[in-house]
Design a protein around this motif. Structure first.
Motif, PDB file in Angstrom:
ATOM      1  N   TRP A 152       3.685   3.705   2.637  1.00  0.00           N
ATOM      2  CA  TRP A 152       3.016   3.079   3.783  1.00  0.00           C
ATOM      3  C   TRP A 152       2.960   4.095   4.915  1.00  0.00           C
ATOM      4  CZ3 TRP A 152       1.076  -1.841   3.391  1.00  0.00           C
ATOM      5  CH2 TRP A 152       1.543  -2.637   2.346  1.00  0.00           C
ATOM      6  N   ILE A 153       1.783   4.251   5.494  1.00  0.00           N
ATOM      7  CA  ILE A 153       1.607   5.228   6.575  1.00  0.00           C
ATOM      8  C   ILE A 153       1.189   4.488   7.847  1.00  0.00           C
ATOM      9  CG2 ILE A 153       0.273   7.240   7.339  1.00  0.00           C
ATOM     10  CD1 ILE A 153       0.173   8.180   4.511  1.00  0.00           C
ATOM     11  N   TRP A 154       1.853   4.840   8.947  1.00  0.00           N
ATOM     12  CA  TRP A 154       1.538   4.242  10.251  1.00  0.00           C
ATOM     13  C   TRP A 154       0.451   5.082  10.898  1.00  0.00           C
ATOM     14  CZ3 TRP A 154       2.540  -0.091  12.873  1.00  0.00           C
ATOM     15  CH2 TRP A 154       2.334  -0.100  14.255  1.00  0.00           C
ATOM     16  N   MET A 155      -0.674   4.448  11.197  1.00  0.00           N
ATOM     17  CA  MET A 155      -1.831   5.205  11.684  1.00  0.00           C
ATOM     18  C   MET A 155      -1.991   5.129  13.198  1.00  0.00           C
ATOM     19  SD  MET A 155      -3.042   6.597   8.983  1.00  0.00           S
ATOM     20  CE  MET A 155      -4.594   7.229   9.621  1.00  0.00           C
ATOM     21  N   GLY A 156      -1.058   4.473  13.883  1.00  0.00           N
ATOM     22  CA  GLY A 156      -1.232   4.272  15.318  1.00  0.00           C
ATOM     23  C   GLY A 156      -0.267   5.099  16.150  1.00  0.00           C
ATOM     24  N   GLU A 157       0.059   4.540  17.332  1.00  0.00           N
ATOM     25  CA  GLU A 157       0.962   5.249  18.248  1.00  0.00           C
ATOM     26  C   GLU A 157       2.358   5.305  17.639  1.00  0.00           C
ATOM     27  OE1 GLU A 157       0.501   3.347  22.287  1.00  0.00           O
ATOM     28  OE2 GLU A 157      -0.911   2.218  21.056  1.00  0.00           O
ATOM     29  N   ARG A 158       2.898   6.502  17.596  1.00  0.00           N
ATOM     30  CA  ARG A 158       4.189   6.714  16.929  1.00  0.00           C
ATOM     31  C   ARG A 158       5.279   5.799  17.483  1.00  0.00           C
ATOM     32  NH1 ARG A 158       7.288  10.237  13.974  1.00  0.00           N
ATOM     33  NH2 ARG A 158       5.479  11.300  13.154  1.00  0.00           N
ATOM     34  N   HIS A 186      -1.031  -0.290  12.675  1.00  0.00           N
ATOM     35  CA  HIS A 186      -0.675  -1.006  11.442  1.00  0.00           C
ATOM     36  C   HIS A 186      -0.222  -0.001  10.389  1.00  0.00           C
ATOM     37  CE1 HIS A 186      -2.253  -5.048  12.419  1.00  0.00           C
ATOM     38  NE2 HIS A 186      -3.008  -4.364  13.253  1.00  0.00           N
ATOM     39  N   TRP A 187       0.514  -0.529   9.409  1.00  0.00           N
ATOM     40  CA  TRP A 187       0.875   0.261   8.235  1.00  0.00           C
ATOM     41  C   TRP A 187      -0.218   0.106   7.185  1.00  0.00           C
ATOM     42  CZ3 TRP A 187       5.115   3.342   8.429  1.00  0.00           C
ATOM     43  CH2 TRP A 187       6.069   3.055   9.391  1.00  0.00           C
ATOM     44  N   TYR A 188      -0.645   1.219   6.638  1.00  0.00           N
ATOM     45  CA  TYR A 188      -1.648   1.189   5.560  1.00  0.00           C
ATOM     46  C   TYR A 188      -1.066   1.895   4.339  1.00  0.00           C
ATOM     47  CZ  TYR A 188      -5.332  -0.033   8.955  1.00  0.00           C
ATOM     48  OH  TYR A 188      -6.107  -0.656   9.899  1.00  0.00           O
ATOM     49  N   VAL A 189      -1.482   1.439   3.163  1.00  0.00           N
ATOM     50  CA  VAL A 189      -1.022   2.112   1.948  1.00  0.00           C
ATOM     51  C   VAL A 189      -1.743   3.457   1.831  1.00  0.00           C
ATOM     52  CG1 VAL A 189      -0.906   2.017  -0.567  1.00  0.00           C
ATOM     53  CG2 VAL A 189      -0.538  -0.062   0.784  1.00  0.00           C
ATOM     54  N   GLY A 190      -0.941   4.525   1.726  1.00  0.00           N
ATOM     55  CA  GLY A 190      -1.523   5.855   1.536  1.00  0.00           C
ATOM     56  C   GLY A 190      -1.621   6.210   0.062  1.00  0.00           C
ATOM     57  N   ALA A 191      -0.675   5.680  -0.724  1.00  0.00           N
ATOM     58  CA  ALA A 191      -0.646   6.052  -2.143  1.00  0.00           C
ATOM     59  C   ALA A 191       0.388   5.189  -2.859  1.00  0.00           C
ATOM     60  CB  ALA A 191      -0.251   7.526  -2.302  1.00  0.00           C
ATOM     61  N   PHE A 192       0.248   5.092  -4.178  1.00  0.00           N
ATOM     62  CA  PHE A 192       1.371   4.615  -4.979  1.00  0.00           C
ATOM     63  C   PHE A 192       2.443   5.708  -4.935  1.00  0.00           C
ATOM     64  CE2 PHE A 192      -1.977   2.076  -7.266  1.00  0.00           C
ATOM     65  CZ  PHE A 192      -1.445   0.823  -6.986  1.00  0.00           C
ATOM     66  N   TYR A 220       2.648  11.861  10.528  1.00  0.00           N
ATOM     67  CA  TYR A 220       2.513  10.396  10.534  1.00  0.00           C
ATOM     68  C   TYR A 220       3.813   9.772  10.033  1.00  0.00           C
ATOM     69  CZ  TYR A 220      -2.550  11.231  10.758  1.00  0.00           C
ATOM     70  OH  TYR A 220      -3.807  11.648  11.127  1.00  0.00           O
ATOM     71  N   PRO A 221       4.293   8.710  10.702  1.00  0.00           N
ATOM     72  CA  PRO A 221       5.427   7.974  10.138  1.00  0.00           C
ATOM     73  C   PRO A 221       5.044   7.453   8.748  1.00  0.00           C
ATOM     74  CG  PRO A 221       5.022   7.306  12.410  1.00  0.00           C
ATOM     75  CD  PRO A 221       3.865   8.173  12.000  1.00  0.00           C
ATOM     76  N   VAL A 222       5.931   7.647   7.793  1.00  0.00           N
ATOM     77  CA  VAL A 222       5.635   7.203   6.433  1.00  0.00           C
ATOM     78  C   VAL A 222       6.897   6.588   5.856  1.00  0.00           C
ATOM     79  CG1 VAL A 222       5.974   9.569   5.614  1.00  0.00           C
ATOM     80  CG2 VAL A 222       4.849   7.943   4.128  1.00  0.00           C
ATOM     81  N   LYS A 223       6.731   5.512   5.112  1.00  0.00           N
ATOM     82  CA  LYS A 223       7.882   4.814   4.546  1.00  0.00           C
ATOM     83  C   LYS A 223       7.564   4.413   3.108  1.00  0.00           C
ATOM     84  CE  LYS A 223      11.784   2.462   4.824  1.00  0.00           C
ATOM     85  NZ  LYS A 223      13.059   3.150   4.974  1.00  0.00           N
ATOM     86  N   GLU A 224       8.481   4.744   2.214  1.00  0.00           N
ATOM     87  CA  GLU A 224       8.309   4.326   0.821  1.00  0.00           C
ATOM     88  C   GLU A 224       8.973   2.969   0.644  1.00  0.00           C
ATOM     89  OE1 GLU A 224       9.317   7.313  -1.968  1.00  0.00           O
ATOM     90  OE2 GLU A 224       9.230   5.972  -3.692  1.00  0.00           O
ATOM     91  N   ARG A 225       8.201   2.001   0.199  1.00  0.00           N
ATOM     92  CA  ARG A 225       8.774   0.672  -0.015  1.00  0.00           C
ATOM     93  C   ARG A 225       7.993  -0.022  -1.125  1.00  0.00           C
ATOM     94  NH1 ARG A 225       9.794  -3.068   5.036  1.00  0.00           N
ATOM     95  NH2 ARG A 225      11.457  -1.554   5.325  1.00  0.00           N
ATOM     96  N   ASP A 226       8.720  -0.652  -2.035  1.00  0.00           N
ATOM     97  CA  ASP A 226       8.101  -1.422  -3.116  1.00  0.00           C
ATOM     98  C   ASP A 226       7.140  -0.582  -3.952  1.00  0.00           C
ATOM     99  OD1 ASP A 226       9.413  -3.737  -2.185  1.00  0.00           O
ATOM    100  OD2 ASP A 226       7.793  -4.147  -0.772  1.00  0.00           O
ATOM    101  N   GLY A 227       7.459   0.706  -4.131  1.00  0.00           N
ATOM    102  CA  GLY A 227       6.603   1.556  -4.966  1.00  0.00           C
ATOM    103  C   GLY A 227       5.326   1.992  -4.280  1.00  0.00           C
TER     104      GLY A 227
END
Ligand code: FES
Ligand SMILES: [Fe+2]
Length: 341
Positions: A109-115, A7-13, A99-106
């Motif tokens: 989001w960090i993907w914590m699973g299998e790449r 899943h994608w989890y919020v890592g930070a604003f 970790y895959p990371v994507k900036e969206r909507d401020g």
């Protein structure tokens, strides 16, 4: 303690992360975030593969992060690309997890699973943080020393509002509320309607539509796994619908830190008082009072007692717990599916 990983989890604003490294533990994994020269967010394991030094105490050079201890540098893929030590050769096997990371909507989001399974299409929609002509946000971050499912239970449970949050519900409101929990596939919805109620403090604060004494109040909490929760609160003239009144839309984005602590990112967007700068501060203070001073101490004591006493404590579920119970069941099923793969 198992967590859902794919899943994608919020890592930070987004604004928390710049060229200074930021460390944050997520799902019990130490992570460091920073930005490349081009401003792209990068998320790596914070543990140096040489001697386990904390990379977040190091320095960003261009797109790379240098370990603060002996200066090995790691690129955004996690590969060591520079060694300033006696040997100078780059140890090819020295790499950290990236970790895959994507900036969206401020949000980052960090993907914590299998790449291979990271698909940005599955990032939850959460466009509340951007002001628009119809919406104005405030937001915050709270650290809570409690397992994230205790927060999920809390947010899906509409019966504690009256007892714990005088800003949200007036005395006697719970017994007058028409309340149901329903489930649509893996989405759990807790839905409360209070007809013709004296307007409650938070909604009276949001109200800018002319004199009103009583209003229909609607509180809808929508939960999706693992921990994305949207709460909408509306007040509108009795017998009409929410488009005739005011609505606050409140995202609660929970990222487990450890088995006993949670990063709690919240955004509250209102569709009223759109030009009212000072109200931002008033509303933020009131919401912090609710989350930080009222919910958090209860959640942290629950965690303490559950950790210390565990199953020795008998629990007697109430009707309002139905949402949390259903959400936990969905998580359990998803965890079992992740384990089988
Ligand atoms: S511990 Fe990081 S370079 Fe030595
Ligand atoms: Fe609460």
């Amino acid at each position: 303690m198992p967590f859902l990983r794919n899943h994608w989890y919020v890592g930070a604003f987004a604004e928390e992360v710049g060229h200074e490294p930021l460390n944050r533990r997520m799902l019990d994994e130490p992570i460091v975030m920073y930005r490349s020269e081009a401003g792209e967010p990068i998320a790596l394991s914070d543990v140096c593969p040489h001697k386990s030094a904390p990379l977040h105490m190091g320095v960003v050079h261009g797109d790379t992060l240098a370990c603060p201890y002996h200066g090995l540098r790691f690129d955004p893929s996690g590969q060591c690309v520079h060694n300033p030590n006696f040997d100078r050769a780059i140890p090819k096997a020295a790499r950290v997890r990236s970790y895959p990371v994507k900036e969206r909507d401020g949000l980052l989001w960090i993907w914590m699973g299998e790449r291979a399974k990271a698909d940005t299409v599955t990032i939850p929609l959460c466009d509340l943080a951007q002001p628009s002509v119809t919406s104005r946000p405030v937001k915050g971050y709270i650290h809570v020393k409690a397992h994230y499912e205790l927060l999920t239970d809390n947010l899906l449970d509409q019966s504690h509002g009256e007892t714990l949050h005088p800003y949200l519900l007036k005395e006697g409101a719970t017994s007058r509320m028409q309340f149901e929990v329903r489930q649509e596939r893996d989405t759990v919805i807790s839905d409360g309607l209070l007809p013709k109620e004296p307007i409650t403090p938070i909604l009276s604060g949001l109200w800018d539509r002319g004199p009103i004494d009583r209003a229909d109040h609607r509180f809808i909490v929508t939960w999706n796994a693992p921990s994305y929760i949207l709460l909408t609160i509306s007040a509108y003239p009795p017998g009409s619908n929410s488009s005739e009144g005011v609505t606050g839309t409140n995202a609660h984005l929970l990222t487990p830190e450890t088995a006993g602590s949670t990063h709690y990112f919240w955004i509250f967007a209102r569709d009223s008082r759109l030009e009212d700068d000072p109200f931002d501060e008033e509303l933020t203070a009131a919401l912090n009072q609710t989350f930080v001073n009222e919910d958090r101490p209860i959640l942290e004591w629950q965690q303490t007692y559950l950790s210390e006493l565990g199953d020795l404590v008998k629990r007697h579920p109430l009707k309002a717990d139905a949402g949390g119970v259903r959400a936990r069941r969905v998580v359990e099923r998803m965890l079992a599916a992740e384990r089988q793969k």
